[in-house]
Design a protein around this motif. Sequence first.
Motif, PDB file in Angstrom:
ATOM      1  N   ASN A 108       0.828  -1.200   0.000  1.00  0.00           N
ATOM      2  CA  ASN A 108       0.000   0.000   0.000  1.00  0.00           C
ATOM      3  C   ASN A 108       0.872   1.264   0.000  1.00  0.00           C
ATOM      4  O   ASN A 108       0.639   2.191  -0.793  1.00  0.00           O
ATOM      5  N   ASP A 109       1.877   1.304   0.851  1.00  0.00           N
ATOM      6  CA  ASP A 109       2.739   2.487   0.931  1.00  0.00           C
ATOM      7  C   ASP A 109       3.584   2.653  -0.330  1.00  0.00           C
ATOM      8  O   ASP A 109       3.847   3.783  -0.760  1.00  0.00           O
ATOM      9  N   PRO A 130       9.572  10.333   1.271  1.00  0.00           N
ATOM     10  CA  PRO A 130       8.795   9.092   1.392  1.00  0.00           C
ATOM     11  C   PRO A 130       9.617   7.835   1.124  1.00  0.00           C
ATOM     12  O   PRO A 130       9.311   6.775   1.682  1.00  0.00           O
ATOM     13  N   PHE A 134       9.870   4.871   3.705  1.00  0.00           N
ATOM     14  CA  PHE A 134       9.550   3.512   3.263  1.00  0.00           C
ATOM     15  C   PHE A 134      10.659   2.545   3.656  1.00  0.00           C
ATOM     16  O   PHE A 134      10.385   1.404   4.067  1.00  0.00           O
ATOM     17  N   LEU A 137      10.166   1.780   7.089  1.00  0.00           N
ATOM     18  CA  LEU A 137       9.051   0.839   7.234  1.00  0.00           C
ATOM     19  C   LEU A 137       9.518  -0.597   7.051  1.00  0.00           C
ATOM     20  O   LEU A 137       9.102  -1.496   7.795  1.00  0.00           O
ATOM     21  N   THR A 167       4.463   4.960   8.541  1.00  0.00           N
ATOM     22  CA  THR A 167       3.408   4.778   7.538  1.00  0.00           C
ATOM     23  C   THR A 167       2.471   5.972   7.512  1.00  0.00           C
ATOM     24  O   THR A 167       1.966   6.363   6.455  1.00  0.00           O
ATOM     25  N   THR A 170       4.318   8.668   5.533  1.00  0.00           N
ATOM     26  CA  THR A 170       4.319   8.344   4.102  1.00  0.00           C
ATOM     27  C   THR A 170       2.985   8.678   3.458  1.00  0.00           C
ATOM     28  O   THR A 170       2.931   9.327   2.401  1.00  0.00           O
ATOM     29  N   ASN A 171       1.897   8.252   4.072  1.00  0.00           N
ATOM     30  CA  ASN A 171       0.574   8.465   3.489  1.00  0.00           C
ATOM     31  C   ASN A 171       0.178   9.935   3.480  1.00  0.00           C
ATOM     32  O   ASN A 171      -0.334  10.437   2.468  1.00  0.00           O
ATOM     33  N   CYS A 174       2.514  11.930   0.899  1.00  0.00           N
ATOM     34  CA  CYS A 174       2.190  11.639  -0.499  1.00  0.00           C
ATOM     35  C   CYS A 174       0.829  12.204  -0.891  1.00  0.00           C
ATOM     36  O   CYS A 174       0.671  12.791  -1.967  1.00  0.00           O
ATOM     37  N   SER A 209      -6.881   8.095   1.316  1.00  0.00           N
ATOM     38  CA  SER A 209      -5.832   8.155   2.328  1.00  0.00           C
ATOM     39  C   SER A 209      -6.406   8.294   3.731  1.00  0.00           C
ATOM     40  O   SER A 209      -5.907   7.686   4.687  1.00  0.00           O
ATOM     41  N   THR A 213      -5.654   5.964   7.024  1.00  0.00           N
ATOM     42  CA  THR A 213      -4.977   6.703   8.089  1.00  0.00           C
ATOM     43  C   THR A 213      -5.795   6.703   9.373  1.00  0.00           C
ATOM     44  O   THR A 213      -5.257   6.511  10.474  1.00  0.00           O
TER      45      THR A 213
END
Length: 301
Positions: A108-109, A130, A134, A137, A167, A170-171, A174, A209, A213
């Motif tokens: 997903n990420d 990101p 990642f 992550l 995460t 990142t979300n 982005c 998102s 989230t």
Amino acid sequence: MGPLAAILAGTTLAVFLYGLYTTLFITSIFLQVRRHHGPDTRSLYLSMMFITSCLLFASVTATCILLTTRIFIGFVFWADGPAAYFADQSQPTLTGLNIVSLLAMLFNDSMMVYRLWIVYSRKKLVVIFPVLTFIGLVVSVILIVIENSKASNLALVISMTPWFVLTLCTNVYCTAFIAWKIWSGTKGAAIPVNGANLKDLVAMFVESSALITSWALFYAVAHQVADNSQYIGVAALPSIAGIANALLQTRIGLGQARNNTTVQSRSTIQFVVRGPGGLGGDGLGTRGEMHPDLEPKARGL
């Protein structure tokens, strides 16, 4: 709520959401294949987004299978009873469940980072942050799998906290940059027709998102306070991630299908031509068409 009840509730919710996800996934694949029939079909099948979407579906499917398998083993076949079975963090089924669940979140990420890279015309500078999160992550996922096999309770797995923070970063990063790029790059060129405008496209990214989230935030809070509802949150999280991605793909696909059937009535967004690339090649195209990099095909969303 006791831990066993929370585990049962989490599995039930995860399987229910998986059913919704399966329907959305099949619909999104159908729309993509129908739009890219002919010579474009091969490029669709080899595209990063298509392959990752399939990997995400496979990992979420494996998650639900293992969740259900553990329920049957613990409540039906385990001689010492479900309490002893689910308390044993070294069970191979639990290790496998952790791996496929966390892989789903990584897929997903990775799609979020890829979308950002595409929307910004493959500019490396914008994806540095990101990409770093990642990488963090991936490290967190490895540590979670190792720690969880040794901990006596999910709440004692310390690596879950940095995983959630990374995460979330990142979300949010982005989504914010994608929404800003779409909005700022085309707001002066969009001519709303019959109430349609670019807010719909931006809303698709933000809503997708926000779905994952908000659920991740619910799990993180439950984990930090060591509440048993964390078992519900972590069980359903991969299915939520799948739904968020498939919902975005389906909504874009359905919107494009409506564009194809209403081109005569011009009931879509129209755009002012600014050079051969519409909007300089980084926004949306002309005559109500999306720029290829924003379409869910070989380089799309």
